[in-house]
Write an enzyme that holds these catalytic residues in place. Structure first.
Site, short mmCIF file in Angstrom:
data_model
loop_
_atom_site.label_atom_id
_atom_site.label_comp_id
_atom_site.label_asym_id
_atom_site.label_seq_id
_atom_site.Cartn_x
_atom_site.Cartn_y
_atom_site.Cartn_z
N HIS A 154 -3.40 7.46 2.38
CA HIS A 154 -4.78 7.80 2.02
C HIS A 154 -4.97 9.31 2.12
CE1 HIS A 154 -5.58 3.44 3.14
NE2 HIS A 154 -5.92 3.55 1.87
N GLY A 191 -3.29 -6.52 11.80
CA GLY A 191 -3.61 -5.97 13.11
C GLY A 191 -2.79 -4.77 13.53
N SER A 192 -1.71 -4.48 12.80
CA SER A 192 -0.87 -3.33 13.18
C SER A 192 -1.20 -2.08 12.37
CB SER A 192 0.61 -3.69 13.00
OG SER A 192 0.87 -3.96 11.63
N TYR A 238 -6.64 -3.63 -7.49
CA TYR A 238 -7.04 -3.76 -6.08
C TYR A 238 -8.55 -3.98 -5.96
CZ TYR A 238 -7.70 -2.28 -1.18
OH TYR A 238 -8.05 -2.21 0.16
N ARG A 280 -16.25 12.88 -0.51
CA ARG A 280 -16.04 11.61 0.16
C ARG A 280 -16.79 11.56 1.50
NH1 ARG A 280 -14.50 10.69 -4.21
NH2 ARG A 280 -12.44 9.94 -4.91
N LEU A 339 -4.10 0.74 10.46
CA LEU A 339 -5.08 1.74 10.90
C LEU A 339 -6.29 1.12 11.57
CD1 LEU A 339 -6.48 4.59 10.78
CD2 LEU A 339 -7.10 4.02 8.42
N VAL A 340 -6.96 0.18 10.88
CA VAL A 340 -8.19 -0.40 11.42
C VAL A 340 -7.88 -1.41 12.51
CG1 VAL A 340 -10.33 -1.60 10.83
CG2 VAL A 340 -9.32 0.01 9.19
#
Length: 324
Positions: free
Chosen positions: A189, A17-18, A146, A218, A20-21
Site C-alpha cells: 500500500h 489475523g497475521s 477487488y 488520501r 496489518l489490521v
C-alpha cells in the site's frame, strides 16, 4: 441452519489475523485491555486455512467454533498489481467472502464484522462520500475486480438479514498503515511502500522515486486506531448497514505531503522525484466520518505525523523480517 450459539463470553475468530489490521487488533486485545474476562480470541493466518476453499473454511470454523467473527482475510495488493490481475482479485475475493459468510450462517455465528475498503466507492461521485453511496456507480477501473468483490459483502449482509435475520455488518476504513503492513515497493500500500523506498534511498544515497504526481489526496488511518474501532463495532454497533472508519475530511493529505512527513521521520535529506509517467489512480476518495462521529464523538485519532513516525521506527527495527 446450524443451532444458535448460546450467550456467554465471546469466542472471536479473526480471519487474516497475521496481517496489518489483524496484528493491530491482536495488540489492542492483548496489550490494551481489549479482551474481556472469559473471552477467547483466535487469529488465523493463511497457514491455518485457505479460505478460497470451502472445505478448508468449514474445517477451521469447526475446529474453533467461534461465536463471533472479524473477517479481514482478502487477496490484496498495491495499485499496479490490481491493474494487472483484476479477474483474479474478483474471483478469489468472492470465494473467500462467500465461504466465510455462508459458513458463519450455517454454524449460527452471532455476528460477523467484515472489512471493506474505500476503493469500493464510485469513481465519479460527489464528495465527501458516505455509507449510502457505495453502489451509486462503478468503482475506479484500476481495481474494479477487488472493489466489486468487496461491495458484494454489503449485498450479502443485507440478504442474510432479510432472509435469515443475521446481523452481519461491515466496516469501511480509509487508507490503513502501521506495523506489520506489506512494505513491498512493488505491491505494498502507498504509505508503507513509500516508507520502504525512502529508507532504501537513505541507505543507498539515492533519490526517492514516487509513482505519479504526488497530487492525489488520501485519508490515512493508523492501524491501531482502526483495531480499537473494529472491536467497538464488534461489541456495540448494531446496524447491518456498513460504517466508515476514518479520520475527518480535514485530515486528508496529498501523497506529496505524506512523502515529506516520511522523509522527516526517517531523517532523509535527499531528493524526491515524482514520476508523472505513471498512473496516479483515483485523485481523491474523500470520505465522511459523520456516522462514526454520531456514535463516538470523542474518539481521538493518533495524529498522522506521530503515527508515521511510530510506523517508520517499527519498520527500521524490523527491517530484516518486515514484508518488503
Amino acid at each position: 441452519m446450524g443451532s444458535e450459539i448460546k450467550a456467554g463470553p465471546m469466542r472471536v475468530l479473526v480471519t487474516g489475523g497475521s496481517g496489518l489490521v489483524g496484528k493491530a487488533i491482536e495488540h489492542v486485545v492483548q496489550k490494551e485491555g481489549g479482551k474481556l474476562e472469559g473471552e477467547e480470541w483466535i487469529f488465523l493466518s493463511m497457514k491455518d486455512a485457505d479460505l478460497v476453499d470451502a472445505g478448508q473454511t468449514r474445517a477451521v470454523f469447526e475446529k474453533y467454533r467461534p461465536t463471533h467473527v472479524i473477517h479481514l482475510a482478502a487477496k490484496v495488493g498495491g495499485l499496479y498489481l490490481h491493474m494487472r490481475e483484476n479477474l483474479q482479485f474478483l474471483r478469489d475475493n468472492i470465494k473467500i467472502n462467500d465461504n466465510v459468510l455462508q459458513t458463519a450462517h450455517e454454524m449460527g455465528i452471532t455476528k460477523v464484522v467484515s472489512c471493506l475498503s474505500s476503493c469500493i466507492f464510485p469513481d465519479k461521485t460527489t464528495y465527501p462520500i458516505d455509507e449510502t453511496m457505495i453502489h451509486d456507480g462503478p468503482p475506479h477501473d484500476s481495481n474494479f475486480g477487488y472493489s466489486h468483490a468487496k461491495r458484494m459483502i454489503d449485498v450479502q449482509n443485507r440478504a442474510y438479514f432479510q432472509q435469515h435475520g443475521r446481523r452481519y455488518t461491515a466496516v469501511i476504513p480509509t487508507n490503513v498503515f502501521g506495523p506489520y503492513d506489506n512494505f513491498s515497493t512493488e505491491n505494498g500500500h502507498v504509505l508503507s511502500a513509500l516508507i520502504n523506498k525512502t529508507y532504501k534511498a537513505k541507505k543507498e544515497g539515492s533519490p526517492v522515486n514516487v509513482c505519479g504526481s504526488g497530487a492525489p489526496r488520501r485519508q490515512f488511518i493508523y492501524s491501531l486506531d482502526l483495531g480499537r474501532l473494529i472491536i467497538w463495532v464488534l461489541r456495540e454497533y448494531e446496524e447491518v448497514d456498513p460504517i466508515i472508519l476514518s479520520v475527518g475530511e480535514e485530515d486528508e493529505v496529498s501523497i506529496k505531503e505524506a512523502v515529506d512527513t516520511i522523509a522527516v521521520a526517517l531523517d532523509f535529506k535527499g531528493k524526491i522525484h515524482f514520476d508523472t509517467t505513471l498512473s496516479d489512480g483515483q485523485m481523491r476518495k474523500t470520505a465522511s466520518n459523520g456516522k462514526l462521529r454520531s456514535y463516538l464523538p470523542d474518539f481521538t485519532f493518533t495524529p498522522l505525523k506521530e503515527a508515521i513516525k511510530m510506523t517508520c521506527d517499527w519498520f527500521v527495527a524490523n527491517y530484516d523480517t518486515a514484508r518488503t
